[in-house]
Design a protein around this motif. Structure first.
Motif, PDB file in Angstrom:
ATOM      1  N   ILE A 108      34.556  31.790 -46.112  1.00  0.00           N
ATOM      2  CA  ILE A 108      35.919  32.225 -46.407  1.00  0.00           C
ATOM      3  C   ILE A 108      36.824  31.030 -46.120  1.00  0.00           C
ATOM      4  O   ILE A 108      36.624  30.316 -45.126  1.00  0.00           O
ATOM      5  N   ALA A 109      37.789  30.799 -47.000  1.00  0.00           N
ATOM      6  CA  ALA A 109      38.704  29.667 -46.826  1.00  0.00           C
ATOM      7  C   ALA A 109      40.118  30.104 -47.183  1.00  0.00           C
ATOM      8  O   ALA A 109      40.325  30.867 -48.126  1.00  0.00           O
ATOM      9  N   LEU A 110      41.075  29.611 -46.438  1.00  0.00           N
ATOM     10  CA  LEU A 110      42.485  29.882 -46.665  1.00  0.00           C
ATOM     11  C   LEU A 110      43.198  28.552 -46.827  1.00  0.00           C
ATOM     12  O   LEU A 110      43.052  27.648 -45.998  1.00  0.00           O
ATOM     13  N   ASN A 111      43.970  28.409 -47.903  1.00  0.00           N
ATOM     14  CA  ASN A 111      44.781  27.213 -48.155  1.00  0.00           C
ATOM     15  C   ASN A 111      46.231  27.660 -48.307  1.00  0.00           C
ATOM     16  O   ASN A 111      46.504  28.607 -49.052  1.00  0.00           O
ATOM     17  N   HIS A 112      47.133  26.976 -47.619  1.00  0.00           N
ATOM     18  CA  HIS A 112      48.542  27.371 -47.700  1.00  0.00           C
ATOM     19  C   HIS A 112      49.442  26.138 -47.617  1.00  0.00           C
ATOM     20  O   HIS A 112      49.300  25.301 -46.724  1.00  0.00           O
ATOM     21  N   TYR A 113      50.376  26.034 -48.574  1.00  0.00           N
ATOM     22  CA  TYR A 113      51.419  25.014 -48.538  1.00  0.00           C
ATOM     23  C   TYR A 113      52.611  25.600 -47.796  1.00  0.00           C
ATOM     24  O   TYR A 113      53.195  26.590 -48.231  1.00  0.00           O
ATOM     25  N   PHE A 114      52.966  25.006 -46.642  1.00  0.00           N
ATOM     26  CA  PHE A 114      54.134  25.468 -45.907  1.00  0.00           C
ATOM     27  C   PHE A 114      55.413  24.995 -46.553  1.00  0.00           C
ATOM     28  O   PHE A 114      56.431  25.628 -46.455  1.00  0.00           O
ATOM     29  N   GLU A 115      55.359  23.878 -47.172  1.00  0.00           N
ATOM     30  CA  GLU A 115      56.431  23.330 -47.983  1.00  0.00           C
ATOM     31  C   GLU A 115      55.734  22.358 -48.916  1.00  0.00           C
ATOM     32  O   GLU A 115      54.537  22.133 -48.781  1.00  0.00           O
ATOM     33  N   PRO A 116      56.416  21.781 -49.845  1.00  0.00           N
ATOM     34  CA  PRO A 116      55.701  20.931 -50.805  1.00  0.00           C
ATOM     35  C   PRO A 116      54.892  19.789 -50.201  1.00  0.00           C
ATOM     36  O   PRO A 116      54.012  19.262 -50.840  1.00  0.00           O
ATOM     37  N   LYS A 117      55.171  19.415 -48.954  1.00  0.00           N
ATOM     38  CA  LYS A 117      54.486  18.259 -48.380  1.00  0.00           C
ATOM     39  C   LYS A 117      53.461  18.587 -47.301  1.00  0.00           C
ATOM     40  O   LYS A 117      52.751  17.713 -46.836  1.00  0.00           O
ATOM     41  N   ILE A 118      53.352  19.849 -46.865  1.00  0.00           N
ATOM     42  CA  ILE A 118      52.436  20.201 -45.779  1.00  0.00           C
ATOM     43  C   ILE A 118      51.439  21.241 -46.277  1.00  0.00           C
ATOM     44  O   ILE A 118      51.821  22.318 -46.740  1.00  0.00           O
ATOM     45  N   LEU A 119      50.131  20.892 -46.159  1.00  0.00           N
ATOM     46  CA  LEU A 119      49.058  21.772 -46.599  1.00  0.00           C
ATOM     47  C   LEU A 119      48.150  22.084 -45.419  1.00  0.00           C
ATOM     48  O   LEU A 119      47.700  21.188 -44.711  1.00  0.00           O
ATOM     49  N   LEU A 120      47.881  23.376 -45.218  1.00  0.00           N
ATOM     50  CA  LEU A 120      46.975  23.848 -44.170  1.00  0.00           C
ATOM     51  C   LEU A 120      45.718  24.389 -44.841  1.00  0.00           C
ATOM     52  O   LEU A 120      45.810  25.181 -45.780  1.00  0.00           O
ATOM     53  N   ASN A 121      44.548  23.954 -44.364  1.00  0.00           N
ATOM     54  CA  ASN A 121      43.266  24.469 -44.820  1.00  0.00           C
ATOM     55  C   ASN A 121      42.530  25.021 -43.604  1.00  0.00           C
ATOM     56  O   ASN A 121      42.373  24.309 -42.613  1.00  0.00           O
ATOM     57  N   ALA A 122      42.064  26.269 -43.686  1.00  0.00           N
ATOM     58  CA  ALA A 122      41.257  26.872 -42.632  1.00  0.00           C
ATOM     59  C   ALA A 122      40.020  27.475 -43.294  1.00  0.00           C
ATOM     60  O   ALA A 122      40.116  28.081 -44.371  1.00  0.00           O
ATOM     61  N   SER A 123      38.862  27.310 -42.658  1.00  0.00           N
ATOM     62  CA  SER A 123      37.637  27.853 -43.246  1.00  0.00           C
ATOM     63  C   SER A 123      36.654  28.289 -42.170  1.00  0.00           C
ATOM     64  O   SER A 123      36.671  27.783 -41.047  1.00  0.00           O
TER      65      SER A 123
END
Length: 187
Positions: A108-123
């Protein structure tokens, strides 16, 4: 809908390994698959097929079995995606006494852009490996968290943490913690 087929022949420079086995093998892999948008936010991809690994050395057990892959990608917003996947396949190995390892994977993986310049990936991923013809197996649990700061399309700063827990049926268990920080540059 798609159809895929592969034939792989593995030959090694040295005819025999240190244990006197011929390590070469032939692999056949045939699949039929489907990619379908269930809704505007959910995409489903799946394939099922046959895989065979045939050893050059008759002392190894050949492998012929059903293999599969399935992925469900849910995008509740433009900034967020949640990906669930599972697969079963075989891979050639150089472990003594066997030519193939069965690999079953759930993730399972979650990808989220908090704003156009910050990306969080959790898996979170669970993989089980069973070595064909010998009494050896391994289970691996991996959890990872990565944060990326995107300067532009050419540069990004990446920081991450990954925890791995490996357990084997012969007691060679271990855990690993990795911290990473880096700069990714592209032309």
């Amino acid at each position: 809908v798609y159809v895929e087929g592969n034939y792989i022949e593995r030959d090694y420079e040295s005819t025999l390994d240190d244990d006197g086995f011929q390590r070469g093998n032939d692999e056949q892999n045939y699949r039929v698959g489907l990619i379908h948008d269930l809704t505007s936010k959910i995409r489903f991809e799946a394939s099922i097929g046959y895989q065979g690994l045939f050893a050059d050395d008759a002392r190894f057990i050949d492998v012929e079995d059903l293999v599969y892959e399935a992925t469900l990608n849910y995008r509740p917003t433009r900034q967020t995606s949640l990906i669930l996947s599972t697969s079963k396949s075989y891979d050639a190995t150089d472990i003594a006494g066997t030519v193939a390892v069965e690999e079953t994977n759930y993730s399972i993986a979650l990808n989220h852009y908090f704003e156009p310049k910050i990306l969080l990936n959790a898996s979170l991923e669970h993989e089980e490996e069973i070595f064909e013809g010998i009494n050896q197996s391994q289970k691996t649990l991996t959890a990872a968290l990565t944060l990326q700061y995107i300067f532009n399309r050419h540069a990004r700063l990446i920081a991450g943490y990954e925890f791995t827990d490996v357990s084997t049926n012969d007691g060679a268990d271990y855990q690993e913690n990795q911290f990473r920080i880096g700069l990714n540059l592209r032309p």
